[in-house]
Scaffold this motif. Structure first.
Motif, mmCIF file in Angstrom:
data_model
loop_
_atom_site.group_PDB
_atom_site.id
_atom_site.type_symbol
_atom_site.label_atom_id
_atom_site.label_comp_id
_atom_site.label_asym_id
_atom_site.label_seq_id
_atom_site.Cartn_x
_atom_site.Cartn_y
_atom_site.Cartn_z
ATOM 1 N N ARG A 119 0.814 -1.213 0.000
ATOM 2 C CA ARG A 119 0.000 0.000 0.000
ATOM 3 C C ARG A 119 0.850 1.266 0.000
ATOM 4 O O ARG A 119 0.368 2.342 -0.316
ATOM 5 N N PHE A 120 2.141 1.125 0.347
ATOM 6 C CA PHE A 120 3.037 2.274 0.387
ATOM 7 C C PHE A 120 3.838 2.459 -0.896
ATOM 8 O O PHE A 120 4.574 3.423 -1.017
ATOM 9 N N GLY A 121 3.747 1.532 -1.828
ATOM 10 C CA GLY A 121 4.561 1.604 -3.032
ATOM 11 C C GLY A 121 5.890 0.906 -2.794
ATOM 12 O O GLY A 121 6.103 0.281 -1.753
ATOM 13 N N PHE A 122 6.799 1.037 -3.748
ATOM 14 C CA PHE A 122 8.055 0.302 -3.691
ATOM 15 C C PHE A 122 9.231 1.218 -3.940
ATOM 16 O O PHE A 122 9.114 2.146 -4.726
ATOM 17 N N PRO A 123 10.380 0.954 -3.313
ATOM 18 C CA PRO A 123 10.542 -0.111 -2.336
ATOM 19 C C PRO A 123 9.788 0.224 -1.057
ATOM 20 O O PRO A 123 9.491 1.380 -0.775
ATOM 21 N N VAL A 124 9.523 -0.806 -0.308
ATOM 22 C CA VAL A 124 8.956 -0.650 1.020
ATOM 23 C C VAL A 124 9.788 -1.540 1.933
ATOM 24 O O VAL A 124 10.272 -2.594 1.525
ATOM 25 N N PHE A 125 9.997 -1.087 3.150
ATOM 26 C CA PHE A 125 10.858 -1.803 4.084
ATOM 27 C C PHE A 125 10.009 -2.384 5.198
ATOM 28 O O PHE A 125 9.207 -1.682 5.806
ATOM 29 N N VAL A 126 10.200 -3.677 5.441
ATOM 30 C CA VAL A 126 9.449 -4.371 6.486
ATOM 31 C C VAL A 126 10.459 -4.933 7.467
ATOM 32 O O VAL A 126 11.324 -5.732 7.108
ATOM 33 N N LEU A 127 10.346 -4.499 8.708
ATOM 34 C CA LEU A 127 11.233 -4.937 9.771
ATOM 35 C C LEU A 127 10.558 -6.059 10.551
ATOM 36 O O LEU A 127 9.430 -5.897 11.031
ATOM 37 N N LEU A 128 11.266 -7.189 10.653
ATOM 38 C CA LEU A 128 10.755 -8.348 11.385
ATOM 39 C C LEU A 128 11.637 -8.632 12.585
ATOM 40 O O LEU A 128 12.861 -8.540 12.495
ATOM 41 N N ASN A 129 11.000 -9.005 13.706
ATOM 42 C CA ASN A 129 11.804 -9.480 14.827
ATOM 43 C C ASN A 129 12.158 -10.934 14.582
ATOM 44 O O ASN A 129 11.763 -11.510 13.567
ATOM 45 N N THR A 130 12.887 -11.555 15.481
ATOM 46 C CA THR A 130 13.370 -12.922 15.239
ATOM 47 C C THR A 130 12.239 -13.958 15.220
ATOM 48 O O THR A 130 12.441 -15.068 14.745
ATOM 49 N N ASP A 131 11.060 -13.592 15.735
ATOM 50 C CA ASP A 131 9.911 -14.495 15.659
ATOM 51 C C ASP A 131 9.162 -14.351 14.336
ATOM 52 O O ASP A 131 8.207 -15.075 14.089
ATOM 53 N N GLY A 132 9.557 -13.379 13.526
ATOM 54 C CA GLY A 132 8.892 -13.162 12.248
ATOM 55 C C GLY A 132 7.744 -12.180 12.308
ATOM 56 O O GLY A 132 7.051 -11.978 11.314
ATOM 57 N N SER A 133 7.537 -11.565 13.466
ATOM 58 C CA SER A 133 6.467 -10.570 13.593
ATOM 59 C C SER A 133 6.912 -9.250 12.983
ATOM 60 O O SER A 133 8.068 -8.846 13.127
ATOM 61 N N VAL A 134 5.971 -8.577 12.335
ATOM 62 C CA VAL A 134 6.257 -7.274 11.746
ATOM 63 C C VAL A 134 6.350 -6.234 12.855
ATOM 64 O O VAL A 134 5.411 -6.040 13.623
ATOM 65 N N LEU A 135 7.512 -5.592 12.947
ATOM 66 C CA LEU A 135 7.709 -4.518 13.920
ATOM 67 C C LEU A 135 7.404 -3.147 13.323
ATOM 68 O O LEU A 135 6.928 -2.252 14.015
ATOM 69 N N HIS A 136 7.703 -3.002 12.036
ATOM 70 C CA HIS A 136 7.538 -1.699 11.403
ATOM 71 C C HIS A 136 7.514 -1.861 9.893
ATOM 72 O O HIS A 136 8.202 -2.720 9.348
ATOM 73 N N ILE A 137 6.707 -1.031 9.240
ATOM 74 C CA ILE A 137 6.702 -0.928 7.782
ATOM 75 C C ILE A 137 7.045 0.511 7.451
ATOM 76 O O ILE A 137 6.412 1.431 7.961
#
Length: 170
Positions: A119-137
């Motif tokens: 929804r933000f266009g590209f590139p877009v950055f997705v930060l995951l913690n070690t469990d794979g949960s999204v921390l930030h987009i």
């Protein structure tokens, strides 16, 4: 005939010049992005909480994606922050319908796993913690400046989302 030869030579010279200035393609279109993410998460776990997984989502079809990859690779300050704090991967997203129903489903599943960042266009950055949960987009447009990226904004983004910063130890 001379005119045709001249045009062909001019076209070849232009093509070669473009090839020399072309940005490196960083997205591996042959690997499964879900497996790529799983491997990065496993690598982050080995780092024992000292690294998060940063997914740069986009593709070789996206000039801004390639510009960003080139920008952070060629700036030593940014490259250091990234290497010290992240397992950084380029996650290929192929939105084309030409791959059929299976490809469309895989692309949809990928976006769902990453919190629907498209929804933000590209590139877009997705930060995951070690469990794979999204921390930030992160919407990359906030990091842009002119036809490139702003070093201070990019550094601020990466430093604000290090494991130490997120866990309150920065």
């Amino acid at each position: 005939m001379r005119k045709i030869v001249f045009i062909m030579i001019l076209a070849l010279v232009t093509l070669l010049a473009d090839a020399q200035t072309a940005l490196k393609k960083v997205y591996d279109e042959k690997i499964d992005p879900m497996e790529q993410i799983d491997k990065a998460l496993a690598d982050a776990k080995v780092a024992q909480g000292k690294k998060f997984v940063m997914c740069q989502v986009g593709g070789n079809w996206c000039p801004w994606c390639l510009r960003f990859a080139d920008f952070i690779t060629n700036d030593s300050d940014i490259a250091k922050v990234v290497s010290d704090n992240y397992i950084y991967i380029h996650v290929n997203y192929d939105p084309r319908k030409s791959g059929g129903e299976q490809q469309a489903k895989a692309a949809k599943d990928l976006m769902k796993r990453l919190g629907n960042p498209q929804r933000f266009g590209f590139p877009v950055f997705v930060l995951l913690n070690t469990d794979g949960s999204v921390l930030h987009i992160q919407d990359s447009s906030f990091l842009e400046e002119g036809k490139g990226y702003n070093k201070e904004k990019v550094l601020r983004f990466f430093k604000a989302w290090t494991p130490l910063a997120v866990n309150g130890n920065a």
